[in-house]
Design an enzyme around this catalytic site. Structure first.
Site, short mmCIF file in Angstrom:
data_model
loop_
_atom_site.label_atom_id
_atom_site.label_comp_id
_atom_site.label_asym_id
_atom_site.label_seq_id
_atom_site.Cartn_x
_atom_site.Cartn_y
_atom_site.Cartn_z
N SER A 178 0.87 -1.17 0.00
CA SER A 178 0.00 0.00 0.00
C SER A 178 0.91 1.23 0.00
O SER A 178 2.12 1.10 0.20
CB SER A 178 -0.90 0.01 1.24
OG SER A 178 -0.12 -0.04 2.42
N HIS A 197 -2.96 -11.23 -3.41
CA HIS A 197 -2.89 -10.25 -4.50
C HIS A 197 -2.44 -8.89 -3.99
O HIS A 197 -2.29 -7.95 -4.76
CB HIS A 197 -4.25 -10.13 -5.21
CG HIS A 197 -5.21 -9.16 -4.58
ND1 HIS A 197 -5.59 -9.22 -3.26
CD2 HIS A 197 -5.87 -8.09 -5.10
CE1 HIS A 197 -6.44 -8.25 -3.00
NE2 HIS A 197 -6.63 -7.55 -4.10
N GLY A 198 -2.23 -8.76 -2.69
CA GLY A 198 -1.80 -7.50 -2.10
C GLY A 198 -1.89 -7.59 -0.59
O GLY A 198 -1.89 -8.69 -0.02
#
Length: 480
Positions: free
Chosen positions: A376, A399-400
């Site tokens: 982020s 995915h993150g």
């Protein structure tokens, strides 16, 4: 062992070791990959949603990656699998932004070359010149026929937008073949909304980020094979299929929901929709989904083309940005597992194939492909490589970071001052942002997301994938 999750469901838990948990819900088993800290953080709602998903007939497998969080109908961070022979397809387990994914380009630059804030500001300004970041601004690629793109993916782009062959080969898939006659099922207004969006960023969590690499010593040889070096400047792009995919999803959610009503099929969650793969509704959705995947990979390609133009404007016309890789994390794809064709849904989940796996693109057959995992704003992103043990999760990883709180809650709980501190505003190491006011993108601050390092630790500890390099942010371009 029985664990309490505040549900009116019998919940039994089994540990397979190595961050692999199996949870027996009323309607089937859920596999969850998370370290102890992340595992304990999951709220009851995610298990309730899994239980609803497991009502879809003939499910072969379902799992959550550690970044899993509540979504519409299905949690983001879900992998769900059905046999192609008699299974189902679910737009809810594909996601609204069909084909959303990641792309990374490398440069010959070292982080010292862009340490000066003036250079980074010049790059941000140039990127905004070539890549529209305002939702109301169209791209300037009027010579690209959108229908060529949705039919043929990257192979539908004019040659002048393909700097070299690597831009076509170093991708998860350059084009998705399907029956083009299904395009007749789309409303004509889709062209009105999608025209001019190719090569545009979009808003929300989409971004273009300038980063530098910290190569992990144990994977230095692999990094070198991929053209990576310590301190190298890379560009990470996150975007999807824009209005084309959005309209495909909206239109065919309605179609399948009405079909379910006529079939007498229901689910406790009205937002969870699905259809047999072999049905007319299932085939229509699958074929049109592939058109959106073609748009998505082409959109990221054209965003990258604009970024290349920006770098050439700042550093000279001999500047090139080779493609490292492009991949998706919202789709349903036919893959061969366990000796049979299966439809693997990944909603907020990234495929990470190991070295030698037959599904790897030719460029990465020997090494396995780079798996691109964003953090982020203000935190590290990661470049990983899949491991053989990933078979147990159909080669799916995170995915993150995954949202920790909603956009509304983030705005209520996090101050702009806290956001500024996370971006190191005012210091030499400040992460520059294209927005003059951080208030406009407060809902995308690092505090809105889970701890990405814990997410990566969960994946690595489960032996699904390994870290090849950390990507440290230096400048971020966000859409509005």
């Amino acid at each position: 062992m029985t664990i309490k999750m505040n549900l009116n469901l019998p919940v039994n838990y089994k540990s397979h070791g190595g961050n692999h948990h199996e949870i027996e819900l009323e309607n089937g088993n859920l596999h969850l990959f998370a370290n102890d800290e992340v595992f304990q953080s999951f709220e009851p709602k995610v298990y309730e949603m899994a239980n609803n998903n497991l009502l879809i007939p003939r499910n072969q497998y379902m799992s959550y990656t550690p970044d899993a969080h509540i979504g519409i109908g299905t949690c983001i961070g879900t992998t769900a699998v059905w046999s192609m022979r008699d299974g189902c397809v679910s737009p809810s387990i594909v996601g609204s932004d069909i084909g959303c994914g990641m792309r990374v380009h490398t440069t010959r630059l070292h982080k010292s070359d862009i340490r000066d804030k003036g250079v980074r500001r010049a790059l941000i300004a140039a990127i905004e010149k070539y890549v529209p970041t305002n939702e109301r601004t169209n791209s300037n690629y009027e010579d690209i026929d959108i229908m060529d793109v949705v039919r043929k993916g990257l192979n539908g782009l004019p040659g002048k937008y393909v700097p070299d062959e690597q831009w076509l080969t170093h991708v998860e898939q350059a084009d998705f073949a399907y029956d083009h006659s299904y395009l007749n099922h789309l409303p004509p207004k889709i062209m009105k909304y999608a025209r001019g969006q190719l090569g545009t960023l979009g808003s929300g969590n989409h971004f273009i980020e300038l980063q530098y690499l910290e190569v992990q010593a144990e994977y230095a040889d692999l990094a070198a094979k991929w053209g990576l070096f310590d301190g190298q400047v890379v560009v990470m792009i996150h975007s999807g299929s824009r209005a084309w995919g959005g309209m495909v999803g909206r239109e065919h959610n309605k179609v399948i929901k009405e079909a379910m009503r006529q079939w007498g099929v229901s689910n406790p969650d009205p937002n969870l929709i699905y259809a047999p793969i072999a049905s007319h509704e299932g085939q229509t959705y699958l074929n049109l989904m592939y058109s959106a995947l073609n748009f998505a990979v082409s959109n990221r390609h054209m965003i990258a083309f604009g970024v290349r133009e920006a770098f050439r404007e700042v550093f000279g016309q001999d500047m090139e940005l080779p493609v490292l890789y492009d991949l998706m994390h919202n789709y349903a794809l036919k893959e061969f597992h366990r000796g049979q064709p299966m439809l693997v849904h990944r909603k907020g989940a990234t495929r990470a194939l190991p070295p030698g796996h037959f599904l790897n693109t030719a460029a990465y057959k020997e090494t396995g492909h780079p798996a691109l995992i964003p953090g982020s704003m203000g935190t590290s992103s990661y470049i990983m490589v899949g491991k053989d043990e990933g078979l147990k999760n159909f080669y799916s990883i995170c995915h993150g970071a995954g949202r920790a709180r909603s956009r509304k809650a983030t705005k209520e709980l996090v101050t702009v001052d806290q956001f500024e501190q996370s971006l190191k505003v005012g210091t030499e190491d400040e992460i520059l942002v294209n927005h003059r006011s951080l208030q406009t993108i407060l809902d995308e601050c690092p505090q809105a997301y889970k701890d990405v390092d814990q997410i990566i630790d969960s994946v690595a500890g489960a032996s699904l994938a390994a870290v090849v390099a950390k990507c440290k942010p230096m400048a971020v371009v966000k859409g509005v």
